[in-house]
Motif scaffolding. Structure first.
Motif, PDB file in Angstrom:
ATOM      1  N   ASP A 176      37.543  -5.927  -8.425  1.00 50.66           N
ATOM      2  CA  ASP A 176      36.649  -4.906  -7.894  1.00 50.66           C
ATOM      3  C   ASP A 176      35.779  -5.390  -6.746  1.00 50.66           C
ATOM      4  O   ASP A 176      35.556  -4.688  -5.803  1.00 50.66           O
ATOM      5  N   ASN A 177      35.274  -6.593  -6.860  1.00 54.17           N
ATOM      6  CA  ASN A 177      34.348  -7.005  -5.800  1.00 54.17           C
ATOM      7  C   ASN A 177      34.677  -8.413  -5.337  1.00 54.17           C
ATOM      8  O   ASN A 177      33.846  -9.315  -5.376  1.00 54.17           O
ATOM      9  N   PHE A 178      35.925  -8.546  -4.922  1.00 56.73           N
ATOM     10  CA  PHE A 178      36.387  -9.862  -4.499  1.00 56.73           C
ATOM     11  C   PHE A 178      35.981 -10.144  -3.051  1.00 56.73           C
ATOM     12  O   PHE A 178      35.658 -11.275  -2.700  1.00 56.73           O
ATOM     13  N   LYS A 179      35.978  -9.098  -2.228  1.00 60.09           N
ATOM     14  CA  LYS A 179      35.688  -9.286  -0.803  1.00 60.09           C
ATOM     15  C   LYS A 179      34.327  -9.963  -0.582  1.00 60.09           C
ATOM     16  O   LYS A 179      34.245 -10.908   0.218  1.00 60.09           O
ATOM     17  N   PRO A 180      33.270  -9.508  -1.267  1.00 59.18           N
ATOM     18  CA  PRO A 180      31.984 -10.180  -1.058  1.00 59.18           C
ATOM     19  C   PRO A 180      32.026 -11.674  -1.385  1.00 59.18           C
ATOM     20  O   PRO A 180      31.306 -12.459  -0.775  1.00 59.18           O
ATOM     21  N   VAL A 181      32.885 -12.084  -2.344  1.00 55.28           N
ATOM     22  CA  VAL A 181      32.997 -13.518  -2.667  1.00 55.28           C
ATOM     23  C   VAL A 181      33.520 -14.255  -1.449  1.00 55.28           C
ATOM     24  O   VAL A 181      32.971 -15.267  -1.006  1.00 55.28           O
ATOM     25  N   ASN A 182      34.600 -13.709  -0.874  1.00 50.37           N
ATOM     26  CA  ASN A 182      35.172 -14.309   0.336  1.00 50.37           C
ATOM     27  C   ASN A 182      34.171 -14.320   1.475  1.00 50.37           C
ATOM     28  O   ASN A 182      34.031 -15.308   2.192  1.00 50.37           O
ATOM     29  N   ALA A 188      36.402 -20.681  -1.514  1.00 46.36           N
ATOM     30  CA  ALA A 188      35.883 -20.283  -2.831  1.00 46.36           C
ATOM     31  C   ALA A 188      36.719 -19.142  -3.400  1.00 46.36           C
ATOM     32  O   ALA A 188      37.060 -19.135  -4.591  1.00 46.36           O
ATOM     33  N   GLY A 189      37.072 -18.188  -2.535  1.00 44.87           N
ATOM     34  CA  GLY A 189      37.907 -17.071  -2.965  1.00 44.87           C
ATOM     35  C   GLY A 189      39.244 -17.573  -3.499  1.00 44.87           C
ATOM     36  O   GLY A 189      39.731 -17.112  -4.535  1.00 44.87           O
ATOM     37  N   CYS A 228      52.501 -11.776 -12.103  1.00 46.88           N
ATOM     38  CA  CYS A 228      52.838 -11.986 -10.696  1.00 46.88           C
ATOM     39  C   CYS A 228      51.599 -11.753  -9.832  1.00 46.88           C
ATOM     40  O   CYS A 228      50.744 -10.943 -10.185  1.00 46.88           O
ATOM     41  N   ARG A 229      51.539 -12.460  -8.704  1.00 45.55           N
ATOM     42  CA  ARG A 229      50.488 -12.122  -7.725  1.00 45.55           C
ATOM     43  C   ARG A 229      51.091 -11.092  -6.796  1.00 45.55           C
ATOM     44  O   ARG A 229      52.089 -11.347  -6.117  1.00 45.55           O
ATOM     45  N   PHE A 230      50.469  -9.917  -6.770  1.00 41.26           N
ATOM     46  CA  PHE A 230      51.096  -8.793  -6.108  1.00 41.26           C
ATOM     47  C   PHE A 230      50.613  -8.628  -4.680  1.00 41.26           C
ATOM     48  O   PHE A 230      51.308  -8.146  -3.810  1.00 41.26           O
ATOM     49  N   GLY A 231      49.390  -9.042  -4.434  1.00 40.51           N
ATOM     50  CA  GLY A 231      48.815  -8.909  -3.084  1.00 40.51           C
ATOM     51  C   GLY A 231      47.537  -9.695  -3.093  1.00 40.51           C
ATOM     52  O   GLY A 231      47.306 -10.454  -4.044  1.00 40.51           O
ATOM     53  N   GLY A 232      46.706  -9.538  -2.073  1.00 38.05           N
ATOM     54  CA  GLY A 232      45.464 -10.299  -1.942  1.00 38.05           C
ATOM     55  C   GLY A 232      44.735 -10.514  -3.256  1.00 38.05           C
ATOM     56  O   GLY A 232      44.708 -11.617  -3.789  1.00 38.05           O
ATOM     57  N   ASP A 233      44.175  -9.443  -3.807  1.00 37.02           N
ATOM     58  CA  ASP A 233      43.451  -9.597  -5.069  1.00 37.02           C
ATOM     59  C   ASP A 233      44.068  -8.710  -6.142  1.00 37.02           C
ATOM     60  O   ASP A 233      43.368  -8.129  -6.958  1.00 37.02           O
ATOM     61  N   GLU A 234      45.399  -8.608  -6.109  1.00 38.38           N
ATOM     62  CA  GLU A 234      46.102  -7.765  -7.077  1.00 38.38           C
ATOM     63  C   GLU A 234      47.094  -8.597  -7.884  1.00 38.38           C
ATOM     64  O   GLU A 234      47.840  -9.397  -7.323  1.00 38.38           O
ATOM     65  N   PHE A 235      47.080  -8.382  -9.191  1.00 35.87           N
ATOM     66  CA  PHE A 235      48.047  -9.049 -10.061  1.00 35.87           C
ATOM     67  C   PHE A 235      48.852  -7.979 -10.795  1.00 35.87           C
ATOM     68  O   PHE A 235      48.286  -6.961 -11.208  1.00 35.87           O
ATOM     69  N   ILE A 245      32.767 -11.313 -11.261  1.00 35.89           N
ATOM     70  CA  ILE A 245      33.486 -10.190 -10.662  1.00 35.89           C
ATOM     71  C   ILE A 245      33.975  -9.296 -11.802  1.00 35.89           C
ATOM     72  O   ILE A 245      33.743  -9.605 -12.968  1.00 35.89           O
ATOM     73  N   SER A 246      34.623  -8.211 -11.436  1.00 34.88           N
ATOM     74  CA  SER A 246      35.255  -7.399 -12.476  1.00 34.88           C
ATOM     75  C   SER A 246      36.578  -6.909 -11.919  1.00 34.88           C
ATOM     76  O   SER A 246      36.937  -7.220 -10.780  1.00 34.88           O
ATOM     77  N   GLY A 247      37.295  -6.168 -12.741  1.00 31.04           N
ATOM     78  CA  GLY A 247      38.602  -5.689 -12.296  1.00 31.04           C
ATOM     79  C   GLY A 247      38.865  -4.299 -12.821  1.00 31.04           C
ATOM     80  O   GLY A 247      38.160  -3.802 -13.704  1.00 31.04           O
TER      81      GLY A 247
END
Ligand code: C2E
Ligand code: CA
Ligand code: CA
Length: 638
Positions: free
Chosen positions: A242-248, A255-256, A278-285, A322-324
């Motif tokens: 949910d809020n991965f972008k702010p971490v990056n 860190a990301g 599987c890792r599906f995309g940037g912050d998607e599994f 973070i959350s998902g």
């Protein structure tokens, strides 16, 4: 990570010069060895034999020169033909077909096979056979009588020289071949290894080492067949952070990356061994859960995934939380094709986000219907824009103390074939998420400027127009140009245009937007902060806007007439605004009492149904002229 293609390439062609260098060295060695044998033979030979051996030595010296010049092919031809002719001559002058010299023929042929090409080999063997035939004929027909000499030490020397030279050379060449074979085998092994590595890279995500999207699809096909054969179901769970972008953004990409790696290990640990992560995309599994028992089991897996995601991460001395959101689709009830089932899991995931995040949602057909509805609405919107179906209505803005009309806010309307009107709240969010708002916004700017210019041409020289802007319009960086074009096309001065922005614009996006705002400000355009009080109401942001007006949100204005509770808040906003040098505008004034109260509180301008609703252009002009008439009447009662 080594560059595997480069690795494979070097494995195949490592030291391309090595074989030819080895070959010339070997040639030089064989020539040297043969020369040494010939010198020994010369020492024990006599008569014509000696001269033949000496000419052999001279030819060998020539071959050595060629070999030294790295002309291996020429050296080989000279060496082998010289040997062949020398041996033939020795046989001719001595024992004919019975002569010892013919012992050397097989040796010459072995060298030809190993060092030369097939043409050299076949020409030598043809010569040797023909020469033997000639010797036989000459002996049978009595033309040449072979001399069978009595055995001397010289014969032993000749035999030894031939055996040694041939034997040692063949041994050396054989060893070379063995070594070459070994090198080839090793390189072959390395090529295979790098091929396997490349294959692994193509199917895995380098950061988390999890299967990537391509491999995920292969797993899906395998599990799909397996589950359907056994009449079982396959669960597909899409986890999006949910809020991965702010971490990056705040802690940096390193860190990301660490967070994603740690999360991947956590998720792996809680899944059963038949599940595929599987890792599906940037912050998607994406998680494939084959043959699950019932929906509750799938829900429990989703809840466990969320729990792992929300547990704090400790990265580079930071505690990160973070959350998902998880979307769940089930095969075969929600679809069969991989792309279809992923799309449905995605829709369910979006629903989870819309429901406040950190939850999981199952896919159901309503979600798909909603997405189809959106798709159709977007299509209609595109058509409406192309066919100029949108309209602008203008809501008058007045100075509260006089009250005198000073301009209007342009508000978008979408008339429908049945005569109804779709309001902006129903289509602007979709226009924003699809990006179509950039084109719609440009159209609004152009039309609003043209309208304001017409009003001025009709004598209302001071009227201004306010246009609402979406944050999306700042993204492609062409806004300044669009505004300039609209002003120029309408021959409208910049100070007649006001742009309404919301505070949320400045959150997160930063410099890019501030730069565009500054450029527009320098053109002489004024800004107002729309819906003030509903957002962050952060004074720091206000400064970055270079705003001239602050528009108090209508929710505060409306409750002003209902209760006195909000009055201190409105009063505070007006005072703060004044201290910042901004003018205040109240929107949503629905009755005279509110208008009077606001004027007393020091609010500068206002708009609302009390004065007028948003009106089509002609009605707006009618309103302005009627107001002007009233003002004139009020000033000159006679
Ligand atoms: P907004 O900028 O806050 O616009 C004011 C809204 O309040 C308008 O709604 C207006 O009709 C309504 N309003 C005005 N006076 C009163 C009143 O006395 N009582 C009540 N209850 N409402 C009043 P509208 O036209 O439906 O617009 C809704 C929103 O859509 C706007 O809110 C604005 O954010 C957005 N919008 C409208 N036109 C455009 C546009 O051209 N571009 C963009 N990006 N957004 C637009
Ligand atoms: Ca507005
Ligand atoms: Ca507003």
């Amino acid at each position: 990570m080594p560059n595997d293609q480069a690795l494979a390439k070097t494995a195949v062609s490592s030291h391309p010069n090595r074989p030819s260098k080895l070959r010339t060295n070997r040639l030089l060695q064989i020539i040297g060895l043969t020369m040494f044998g010939l010198v020994l033979a010369v020492a024990v030979a006599s008569g014509i034999t000696k001269w033949i051996l000496l000419s052999g030595c001279i030819a060998l010296a020539l071959a050595a020169i060629f070999a030294y010049q790295k002309r291996a092919a020429a050296a080989t031809v000279v060496l082998l033909w010289a040997m062949c002719l020398m041996l033939s001559a020795l046989a001719y002058v001595s024992g004919g077909l019975r002569d010892l010299a013919l012992l050397g023929y097989p040796g010459v042929l072995v060298f030809a096979a190993m060092l030369g090409n097939s043409r050299l080999f076949f020409s030598l063997i043809s010569f040797m056979l023909s020469f033997c035939a000639v010797l036989t004929y000459l002996a049978i027909s009595g033309i040449l009588l072979p001399v069978i000499p009595t055995i001397t030490v010289a014969h032993f020397v000749f035999t030894a020289v031939i055996l040694l030279v041939t034997g040692v050379s063949v041994y050396l060449l054989y060893r070379d071949q063995q070594r070459l074979l070994h090198t080839l085998q090793t390189e072959n092994h390395r090529v295979k290894q790098s091929q396997a590595h490349i294959e692994h890279l193509a199917l895995h995500d380098p950061l988390t080492a999890l299967p990537n999207r391509v491999y995920c699809q292969q797993h899906y096909q395998r599990l799909y067949n397996h589950c359907l054969n056994g009449q079982q179901r396959l669960g597909v769970l899409l986890l999006d952070l949910d809020n991965f972008k702010p971490v990056n953004d705040s802690l940096g990409h390193a860190a990301g990356d660490l967070l994603l790696q740690q999360l991947a290990r956590r998720l792996e640990n809680i899944l059963s061994e038949n599940d595929i992560l599987c890792r599906f995309g940037g912050d998607e599994f994406l998680i494939l859960v084959p043959a699950f028992s019932d929906d509750e089991a799938l829900a429990a897996t989703a809840a466990a995934l969320l729990q792992q995601t929300t547990a704090a991460f400790y990265i580079m001395q930071n505690q990160i939380e973070i959350s998902g959101s998880v979307g769940i689709a089930i095969v075969p009830q929600d679809g069969n094709e991989f792309s279809e089932i992923c799309k449905h899991a995605d829709l369910a995931m979006f629903q989870a986000k819309a429901d406040g995040r950190n939850v999981y949602r199952f896919y159901h057909d309503e979600l798909n219907k909603a997405s189809i509805d959106k798709f159709n609405l977007l299509k209609l919107m595109r058509k409406a824009l192309k066919q100029n179906e949108f309209q602008l209505h203008y809501q008058p803005k007045l100075i509260l103390s006089t009250p005198q009309v000073i301009g209007a806010e342009a508000l978008l309307r979408w008339p429908q074939p049945d005569g109804s009107m779709i309001g902006p709240d129903d289509f602007i969010p979709l226009a924003e998420s699809s990006g179509l708002i950039v084109e719609i916004g440009q159209w609004v700017l152009q039309q609003a400027c043209l309208a304001c210019s017409r009003w001025r041409q009709q004598g209302y020289y001071n009227l201004t127009v306010a246009v609402n802007l979406s944050y999306v319009q700042f993204r492609d960086g062409t806004l300044e140009q669009q505004v300039l074009q609209a002003l120029t096309a309408a021959a409208l001065p910049a100070n007649a245009l006001e742009l309404e922005l919301t505070e949320s614009l400045l959150i997160g996006e930063g410099d890019n937007i501030t730069r565009q705002l500054t450029a527009l400000h320098q053109l002489g355009i004024r800004f107002s902060i729309d819906d003030f009080g509903t957002g962050y109401s952060n004074l720091g942001y206000l400064r970055r806007f270079n705003a001239s007006y602050l528009k108090i949100d209508k929710s505060f204005i409306q409750s002003l007439s209902l209760s006195e509770r909000d009055e201190p808040l409105v009063r505070a906003i007006i005072q703060m605004s004044k201290s910042l040098g901004l003018k205040t505008v109240a929107e949503g004034i629905e009755d005279g009492a509110t208008a009077t109260r606001l004027a007393l509180l020091g609010c500068d301008e206002g708009q609302g149904f009390y004065f007028a609703k948003p009106l089509p252009e002609t009605d707006f002009l009618g309103y302005v002229s009627a107001e002007l008439m009233n003002e004139t009447l009020a000033a000159n009662p006679e």
